[in-house]
Design a protein around this motif. Structure first.
Motif, PDB file in Angstrom:
ATOM      1  N   MET A   1      -8.402  -6.100  13.396  1.00 50.93           N
ATOM      2  CA  MET A   1      -9.001  -6.781  12.259  1.00 50.93           C
ATOM      3  C   MET A   1      -9.986  -5.826  11.580  1.00 50.93           C
ATOM      4  O   MET A   1     -10.719  -5.112  12.231  1.00 50.93           O
ATOM      5  CB  MET A   1      -9.740  -8.037  12.723  1.00 50.93           C
ATOM      6  N   LYS A   2      -9.990  -5.891  10.233  1.00 50.42           N
ATOM      7  CA  LYS A   2     -10.816  -4.905   9.530  1.00 50.42           C
ATOM      8  C   LYS A   2     -12.188  -5.426   9.114  1.00 50.42           C
ATOM      9  O   LYS A   2     -13.044  -4.646   8.752  1.00 50.42           O
ATOM     10  CB  LYS A   2     -10.061  -4.354   8.325  1.00 50.42           C
ATOM     11  N   TYR A   3     -12.402  -6.739   9.161  1.00 54.12           N
ATOM     12  CA  TYR A   3     -13.673  -7.298   8.714  1.00 54.12           C
ATOM     13  C   TYR A   3     -14.441  -7.913   9.880  1.00 54.12           C
ATOM     14  O   TYR A   3     -13.867  -8.313  10.886  1.00 54.12           O
ATOM     15  CB  TYR A   3     -13.447  -8.360   7.637  1.00 54.12           C
ATOM     16  N   GLN A  26      -8.069 -15.273  18.568  1.00 53.96           N
ATOM     17  CA  GLN A  26      -7.085 -14.566  17.752  1.00 53.96           C
ATOM     18  C   GLN A  26      -7.460 -13.100  17.531  1.00 53.96           C
ATOM     19  O   GLN A  26      -6.815 -12.397  16.756  1.00 53.96           O
ATOM     20  CB  GLN A  26      -6.913 -15.268  16.400  1.00 53.96           C
ATOM     21  N   GLY A  27      -8.524 -12.646  18.189  1.00 47.80           N
ATOM     22  CA  GLY A  27      -8.880 -11.236  18.136  1.00 47.80           C
ATOM     23  C   GLY A  27      -9.808 -10.822  17.007  1.00 47.80           C
ATOM     24  O   GLY A  27     -10.000  -9.629  16.770  1.00 47.80           O
ATOM     25  N   PHE A  28     -10.398 -11.783  16.304  1.00 48.53           N
ATOM     26  CA  PHE A  28     -11.321 -11.459  15.219  1.00 48.53           C
ATOM     27  C   PHE A  28     -12.653 -10.975  15.783  1.00 48.53           C
ATOM     28  O   PHE A  28     -13.077 -11.406  16.855  1.00 48.53           O
ATOM     29  CB  PHE A  28     -11.568 -12.683  14.330  1.00 48.53           C
ATOM     30  N   ASP A  29     -13.329 -10.097  15.033  1.00 52.92           N
ATOM     31  CA  ASP A  29     -14.696  -9.682  15.334  1.00 52.92           C
ATOM     32  C   ASP A  29     -15.592 -10.758  14.718  1.00 52.92           C
ATOM     33  O   ASP A  29     -15.821 -10.766  13.505  1.00 52.92           O
ATOM     34  CB  ASP A  29     -14.967  -8.301  14.722  1.00 52.92           C
ATOM     35  N   VAL A  30     -16.065 -11.691  15.536  1.00 55.62           N
ATOM     36  CA  VAL A  30     -16.735 -12.880  15.020  1.00 55.62           C
ATOM     37  C   VAL A  30     -17.972 -13.221  15.844  1.00 55.62           C
ATOM     38  O   VAL A  30     -17.995 -13.031  17.058  1.00 55.62           O
ATOM     39  CB  VAL A  30     -15.750 -14.082  14.974  1.00 55.62           C
ATOM     40  N   ASP A 105     -19.170  -8.718   7.009  1.00 55.61           N
ATOM     41  CA  ASP A 105     -18.397  -8.604   5.771  1.00 55.61           C
ATOM     42  C   ASP A 105     -18.198  -9.971   5.135  1.00 55.61           C
ATOM     43  O   ASP A 105     -18.261 -10.120   3.916  1.00 55.61           O
ATOM     44  CB  ASP A 105     -17.028  -7.973   6.060  1.00 55.61           C
ATOM     45  N   ILE A 106     -17.924 -10.973   5.996  1.00 58.81           N
ATOM     46  CA  ILE A 106     -17.626 -12.325   5.537  1.00 58.81           C
ATOM     47  C   ILE A 106     -18.488 -13.299   6.331  1.00 58.81           C
ATOM     48  O   ILE A 106     -18.513 -13.248   7.567  1.00 58.81           O
ATOM     49  CB  ILE A 106     -16.138 -12.708   5.785  1.00 58.81           C
ATOM     50  N   GLU A 162      -7.823 -11.084   5.637  1.00 57.69           N
ATOM     51  CA  GLU A 162      -7.425  -9.868   6.363  1.00 57.69           C
ATOM     52  C   GLU A 162      -6.210  -9.175   5.731  1.00 57.69           C
ATOM     53  O   GLU A 162      -6.034  -7.981   5.903  1.00 57.69           O
ATOM     54  CB  GLU A 162      -7.100 -10.193   7.827  1.00 57.69           C
ATOM     55  N   THR A 163      -5.383  -9.922   5.006  1.00 57.54           N
ATOM     56  CA  THR A 163      -4.155  -9.340   4.448  1.00 57.54           C
ATOM     57  C   THR A 163      -4.394  -8.518   3.187  1.00 57.54           C
ATOM     58  O   THR A 163      -3.528  -7.745   2.789  1.00 57.54           O
ATOM     59  CB  THR A 163      -3.102 -10.419   4.111  1.00 57.54           C
ATOM     60  N   VAL A 164      -5.559  -8.699   2.549  1.00 56.80           N
ATOM     61  CA  VAL A 164      -5.798  -7.993   1.291  1.00 56.80           C
ATOM     62  C   VAL A 164      -6.414  -6.624   1.553  1.00 56.80           C
ATOM     63  O   VAL A 164      -7.096  -6.412   2.545  1.00 56.80           O
ATOM     64  CB  VAL A 164      -6.675  -8.819   0.318  1.00 56.80           C
ATOM     65  N   GLU A 165      -6.136  -5.714   0.644  1.00 53.94           N
ATOM     66  CA  GLU A 165      -6.661  -4.351   0.766  1.00 53.94           C
ATOM     67  C   GLU A 165      -8.184  -4.336   0.686  1.00 53.94           C
ATOM     68  O   GLU A 165      -8.855  -3.672   1.458  1.00 53.94           O
ATOM     69  CB  GLU A 165      -6.059  -3.476  -0.341  1.00 53.94           C
TER      70      GLU A 165
END
Length: 193
Positions: A1-3, A26-30, A105-106, A162-165
């Motif tokens: 995950m990028k964010y 689900q593997g998110f950095d949260v 980031d979010i 996550e799908t957007v650049e």
């Protein structure tokens, strides 16, 4: 995950923790937080809530409420919720005290009042990094059923992001797509660290 994500509700008990649990699996950095002055859990009546300080371990709350009235707190879902929470992290954390945790980031909030408090807090901080942060509000009622729905919606929204650049270039499309798919209005704002 990028964010890197933060889930925020009032007491860091129900809505933010449900989303934190689902995204973590689900593997998110949260991370997750609350914006209130204290952590409040329902008590035997509306006038008798159980009040704790942020930082009080979920395990302590669980054991105390199980000792007080195991039937009541099992029936109203508080004991199962605390059991879930203690499998995710040690204790509720307060958003306004989270600067040592670094930037996100979010940030996803689950109540407009909480959204406003997060925005106000970010504006009151020194913006030294000049790093943008997207703050989104997904309105979710503070009950166990709605928190479960809200957690799944949070996952869907974060997966779309996550799908957007670059969320900065695509957020309007992501928000419109989510609102059309789920028939839920989102508020969002951009702030800085």
């Amino acid at each position: 995950m990028k964010y890197r994500y933060a889930m925020v509700c009032s007491s860091n008990q129900n809505r933010s923790m449900e989303a934190h649990s689902i995204l973590k699996k689900q593997g998110f950095d949260v991370c997750s937080y609350g914006t209130g002055t204290h952590v409040k859990l329902p008590g035997p009546s509306l006038r008798e809530p159980n009040v704790y300080d942020f930082g009080t371990p979920y395990k302590y709350m669980f054991e105390e409420l199980r000792r007080k009235d195991p039937e009541l707190y099992k029936r109203n879902g508080i004991l199962p919720m605390l059991k879930r929470n203690l499998s995710v992290k040690l204790a509720p954390q307060r958003w306004q005290d989270n600067a040592p945790d670094g930037s996100f980031d979010i940030v996803l909030t689950f109540e407009e009042k909480v959204f406003d408090m997060v925005i106000e807090d970010l504006h009151n901080r020194d913006q030294v990094l000049l790093k943008s942060v997207l703050v989104i509000n997904l309105e979710v009622k503070d009950n166990h059923e709605e928190a479960a729905v809200g957690g799944r919606l949070a996952l869907d929204l974060c997966e779309q992001i996550e799908t957007v650049e670059s969320w900065e270039d695509s957020i309007d499309d992501v928000i419109a797509s989510f609102e059309n798919k789920h028939r839920r209005k989102l508020l969002y704002s951009i702030s800085f660290y």
